[in-house]
Write a protein that holds these residues in place. Structure first.
Motif, PDB file in Angstrom:
ATOM      1  N   ARG A   6       0.793  -1.210   0.000  1.00  0.00           N
ATOM      2  CA  ARG A   6       0.000   0.000   0.000  1.00  0.00           C
ATOM      3  C   ARG A   6       0.834   1.273   0.000  1.00  0.00           C
ATOM      4  N   TYR A   7       1.951   1.289  -0.700  1.00  0.00           N
ATOM      5  CA  TYR A   7       2.782   2.479  -0.735  1.00  0.00           C
ATOM      6  C   TYR A   7       2.430   3.431  -1.868  1.00  0.00           C
ATOM      7  N   LEU A   8       1.996   2.910  -3.001  1.00  0.00           N
ATOM      8  CA  LEU A   8       1.709   3.772  -4.137  1.00  0.00           C
ATOM      9  C   LEU A   8       0.296   3.540  -4.629  1.00  0.00           C
ATOM     10  N   ARG A   9      -0.341   4.593  -5.098  1.00  0.00           N
ATOM     11  CA  ARG A   9      -1.654   4.483  -5.719  1.00  0.00           C
ATOM     12  C   ARG A   9      -1.709   5.502  -6.829  1.00  0.00           C
ATOM     13  N   HIS A  93      -8.198   8.709   1.962  1.00  0.00           N
ATOM     14  CA  HIS A  93      -7.874   7.290   1.826  1.00  0.00           C
ATOM     15  C   HIS A  93      -8.126   6.617   3.162  1.00  0.00           C
ATOM     16  N   GLY A  94      -8.986   5.604   3.158  1.00  0.00           N
ATOM     17  CA  GLY A  94      -9.308   4.869   4.372  1.00  0.00           C
ATOM     18  C   GLY A  94     -10.596   4.098   4.168  1.00  0.00           C
ATOM     19  N   ALA A  95     -10.952   3.290   5.137  1.00  0.00           N
ATOM     20  CA  ALA A  95     -12.156   2.468   5.030  1.00  0.00           C
ATOM     21  C   ALA A  95     -13.415   3.321   5.163  1.00  0.00           C
ATOM     22  N   PHE A  96     -14.428   2.991   4.381  1.00  0.00           N
ATOM     23  CA  PHE A  96     -15.722   3.649   4.496  1.00  0.00           C
ATOM     24  C   PHE A  96     -16.808   2.610   4.315  1.00  0.00           C
ATOM     25  N   GLY A  97     -18.013   2.931   4.755  1.00  0.00           N
ATOM     26  CA  GLY A  97     -19.103   1.961   4.725  1.00  0.00           C
ATOM     27  C   GLY A  97     -20.252   2.379   3.818  1.00  0.00           C
ATOM     28  N   THR A  98     -21.447   1.938   4.187  1.00  0.00           N
ATOM     29  CA  THR A  98     -22.632   2.132   3.349  1.00  0.00           C
ATOM     30  C   THR A  98     -23.137   3.565   3.317  1.00  0.00           C
ATOM     31  N   GLU A  99     -22.622   4.432   4.184  1.00  0.00           N
ATOM     32  CA  GLU A  99     -23.050   5.831   4.147  1.00  0.00           C
ATOM     33  C   GLU A  99     -22.726   6.464   2.801  1.00  0.00           C
ATOM     34  N   VAL A 100     -21.703   5.959   2.120  1.00  0.00           N
ATOM     35  CA  VAL A 100     -21.369   6.449   0.781  1.00  0.00           C
ATOM     36  C   VAL A 100     -22.479   6.083  -0.197  1.00  0.00           C
ATOM     37  N   ASP A 101     -22.995   4.853  -0.102  1.00  0.00           N
ATOM     38  CA  ASP A 101     -24.083   4.423  -0.979  1.00  0.00           C
ATOM     39  C   ASP A 101     -25.340   5.256  -0.740  1.00  0.00           C
ATOM     40  N   ASP A 145     -13.608   4.594  -4.948  1.00  0.00           N
ATOM     41  CA  ASP A 145     -12.803   3.423  -5.287  1.00  0.00           C
ATOM     42  C   ASP A 145     -12.834   2.424  -4.133  1.00  0.00           C
ATOM     43  N   ARG A 146     -13.599   1.367  -4.349  1.00  0.00           N
ATOM     44  CA  ARG A 146     -13.738   0.320  -3.334  1.00  0.00           C
ATOM     45  C   ARG A 146     -12.729  -0.814  -3.529  1.00  0.00           C
ATOM     46  N   THR A 147     -11.950  -0.763  -4.601  1.00  0.00           N
ATOM     47  CA  THR A 147     -11.037  -1.869  -4.896  1.00  0.00           C
ATOM     48  C   THR A 147      -9.606  -1.599  -4.453  1.00  0.00           C
ATOM     49  N   SER A 148      -9.255  -0.355  -4.237  1.00  0.00           N
ATOM     50  CA  SER A 148      -7.891  -0.050  -3.815  1.00  0.00           C
ATOM     51  C   SER A 148      -7.734  -0.339  -2.323  1.00  0.00           C
ATOM     52  N   GLU A 149      -6.523  -0.492  -1.902  1.00  0.00           N
ATOM     53  CA  GLU A 149      -6.220  -0.641  -0.476  1.00  0.00           C
ATOM     54  C   GLU A 149      -5.215   0.412  -0.098  1.00  0.00           C
ATOM     55  N   PRO A 150      -5.539   1.353   0.727  1.00  0.00           N
ATOM     56  CA  PRO A 150      -6.850   1.540   1.316  1.00  0.00           C
ATOM     57  C   PRO A 150      -7.845   2.102   0.301  1.00  0.00           C
TER      58      PRO A 150
END
Length: 162
Positions: A6-9, A93-101, A145-150
C-alpha cells in the motif's frame, strides 16, 4: 498503478500519490467518520470553490503538486493538490461503509450528480464516478474506489462546463 504494501496508488490523470503503509482496519465508528471527513474536508469545499480543509491535521509530505495530511490517531489520510497543480483534487484514503451508498442514492435522486461510465482498466474494475450537473462550473467528479487498499474517495475539478 499499485505496489504491494500500500505504498503507491495512481489516481487517473493526477500522478502517483504516496500513502503510508500503516493504515489499519478501523472500528465501525471510524469507518463512518471517513466519509464525514471527506464531505467536510474535500467535497463541500470543492463544491463551494474554496480550499480543502486541513485544520487540525499534520502535514506529512508535500511536493509541487500535492500534499499529504494526517490526523493524530486516525485511520484515514488526506491528499490534496497544491494551488499550483494543473488538476485540483482532494482525496481521503481509508475504510468507508454504506453511508457512501446512501449519499450516492440521494445525489442521483435529486439530480445534483449523474453517473459517468468509465472504461475498465487493465484489472477490469473502475471506480464508481459521479459528475456534478449544472450547479457547479467547472464540473467536479467524485470517484469512489472500493477496490484499492486503502479505499479512497476523491473529488476532482474537471475542465468541463455545463
Amino acid at each position: 498503478m499499485t505496489e504491494s504494501g500500500r505504498y503507491l496508488r495512481y489516481i487517473p490523470g493526477i500522478s502517483t500519490v504516496y500513502l503510508c503503509a500503516g493504515l489499519a482496519a478501523p472500528a465501525s465508528a471510524q469507518i463512518g467518520d471517513t466519509f464525514a471527513q471527506f464531505q467536510a474536508r474535500c467535497l463541500t469545499p470543492m463544491a463551494e470553490v474554496r480550499e480543502s480543509e486541513t485544520q487540525g491535521l499534520t502535514l506529512m509530505a508535500s511536493d509541487a503538486h500535492r500534499e499529504m495530511w494526517m490526523a493524530d490517531f486516525r485511520d484515514w489520510q488526506m491528499v490534496v493538490s497544491t494551488p499550483d497543480a494543473v488538476v485540483q483534487f482532494c482525496a481521503i484514503h481509508g475504510a468507508f461503509g454504506t453511508e457512501v451508498d446512501d449519499w450516492v442514492r440521494q445525489v442521483l435522486a435529486d439530480g445534483t450528480y449523474i453517473p459517468v461510465p468509465r472504461a475498465d482498466p487493465a484489472d477490469g474494475v473502475a471506480p464508481q464516478t459521479l459528475q456534478s450537473t449544472t450547479w457547479r462550473e467547472p464540473r467536479i467528479e467524485v470517484e469512489i474506489d472500493r477496490t484499492s487498499e486503502p479505499r479512497s474517495l476523491t473529488v476532482i475539478e474537471t475542465v468541463l462546463e455545463s
